[in-house]
Design a protein around this motif. Sequence first.
Motif, PDB file in Angstrom:
ATOM      1  N   LYS A 152       0.643  -1.261  -0.032  1.00  0.00           N
ATOM      2  CA  LYS A 152      -0.041  -0.027   0.019  1.00  0.00           C
ATOM      3  C   LYS A 152       0.951   1.343   0.112  1.00  0.00           C
ATOM      4  N   ARG A 155       2.044   1.363  -3.820  1.00  0.00           N
ATOM      5  CA  ARG A 155       0.941   1.427  -4.848  1.00  0.00           C
ATOM      6  C   ARG A 155      -0.337   2.523  -4.334  1.00  0.00           C
ATOM      7  N   ASP A 157      -3.739   3.114  -3.597  1.00  0.00           N
ATOM      8  CA  ASP A 157      -5.115   2.534  -4.086  1.00  0.00           C
ATOM      9  C   ASP A 157      -4.824   1.350  -4.669  1.00  0.00           C
ATOM     10  N   LEU A 158      -5.305   0.142  -4.352  1.00  0.00           N
ATOM     11  CA  LEU A 158      -4.944  -1.153  -5.079  1.00  0.00           C
ATOM     12  C   LEU A 158      -6.367  -1.581  -5.844  1.00  0.00           C
ATOM     13  N   SER A 159      -7.311  -0.754  -5.968  1.00  0.00           N
ATOM     14  CA  SER A 159      -8.432  -1.196  -6.585  1.00  0.00           C
ATOM     15  C   SER A 159      -8.432  -1.565  -8.067  1.00  0.00           C
ATOM     16  N   GLY A 160      -8.623  -2.759  -8.318  1.00  0.00           N
ATOM     17  CA  GLY A 160      -8.618  -3.366  -9.743  1.00  0.00           C
ATOM     18  C   GLY A 160      -7.254  -3.712 -10.352  1.00  0.00           C
ATOM     19  N   HIS A 162      -4.143  -6.328 -10.677  1.00  0.00           N
ATOM     20  CA  HIS A 162      -4.074  -7.625 -10.417  1.00  0.00           C
ATOM     21  C   HIS A 162      -3.022  -8.163  -9.673  1.00  0.00           C
ATOM     22  N   GLU A 183      -8.601  -5.060  -0.286  1.00  0.00           N
ATOM     23  CA  GLU A 183      -8.102  -3.718  -0.920  1.00  0.00           C
ATOM     24  C   GLU A 183      -8.575  -3.733  -2.147  1.00  0.00           C
ATOM     25  N   ASN A 184      -9.369  -4.598  -2.667  1.00  0.00           N
ATOM     26  CA  ASN A 184     -10.031  -4.539  -3.893  1.00  0.00           C
ATOM     27  C   ASN A 184      -9.069  -4.956  -5.080  1.00  0.00           C
ATOM     28  N   ALA A 185      -8.045  -5.436  -4.912  1.00  0.00           N
ATOM     29  CA  ALA A 185      -7.196  -6.047  -5.938  1.00  0.00           C
ATOM     30  C   ALA A 185      -8.158  -7.307  -6.458  1.00  0.00           C
ATOM     31  N   THR A 186      -7.638  -7.588  -7.773  1.00  0.00           N
ATOM     32  CA  THR A 186      -8.417  -8.847  -8.466  1.00  0.00           C
ATOM     33  C   THR A 186      -7.031  -9.983  -8.054  1.00  0.00           C
TER      34      THR A 186
END
Length: 297
Positions: A152, A155, A157-160, A162, A183-186
């Motif tokens: 974190k 990077r 915001d980890l949203s989306g 991969h 954290e909304n990563a895929t």
Amino acid sequence: MNAARAIDGKAAAAALREKVAAGAREFARKALRKPGLHVVLVGEDPASAVYVGAKEKALHKAGMDGAVHRLPASTGEDELLRLVRKLNADPTVDGILVQLPLPDHLDEAKVLDTIDPEKDVDGFHVVNAGKLAVGKEALVPCTPAGCIRLIKEERGDLSGLHAVVIGRSNIVGKPMAQLLLAENATVTIAHSRTRNLPELAKTADILVAAVGRPEMVKGDWVKDGATVIDVGINRLAPAEDGAKGRLVGDVAYDEAARHAAAITPVPGGVGPMTIAMLLANTLVAAHAREGLEAPTL
Ligand code: NDP
């Protein structure tokens, strides 16, 4: 691509430890006692003895109370469980950590599940694993908790994004995947049966290697611009001149650094974060047990 920036786990851990020490002072002022962390070591495994020694030093440096309970390798299950239950019942003990691996005759799962989940600062109890899985406040295993902090910081915001996590152990891989998902990563979890692992790894914006195989992840597995987190700690065979074998991670650092934007070195990356997170978990557990609000760390 330019060489990647080395993520300085030592500096991040030092900053966290300072915050924990300040939090421990504040806790002592309010609760009229210091946070207490107790470590149980069974047997004489040399690596475990080194880890436990480091934890003992760190807990005192952070202004915590506690002790290491060193038991002989021949300790029976009943005796070990009695000690765990005694620590569970002691109101001055906030954190209990049983150093793994245990000698073969002891049932690791049974011992871990005897620890009071509120004092389970290693986060290995099924109650804490379950809470993490359903997105509830939990004591989270220290190594992945340290990794997510580094990721974190790197990077934001980890949203989306991969994330590919190589390894599915209960200690590292699975909780790491849960934290990334939160954290909304895929998230893709890879393991020894995964097909086309190099190609899969190359699709990762965040690549976490927690395998235990020296330098398995090669440079051409790494996407340009990726963040690479190397959890592995592997000691290579001693040199012919008798010099101690070098410590390496699960990632071939120099090759990977030609593609990644940032990468954790071994040593000095993930390793130092693990003990800092143990202290942080102890501080959080102490606050929860006293009904106090924990500081933001
Ligand atoms: P485990 O041995 O419990 O798990 C290793 C995982 O890697 C398994 O899920 C396994 O898959 C997978 N794996 C093994 N071989 C391959 C392969 N060829 N391809 C893909 N996946 C593979 O290890 P841990 O999770 O406990 O630890 C992993 C590493 O992290 C070790 O090097 C350990 O020393 C280090 N470590 C470092 C810490 C730190 O503080 N920095 C703390 C804890 C661990 P499968 O499930 O299919 O068998």
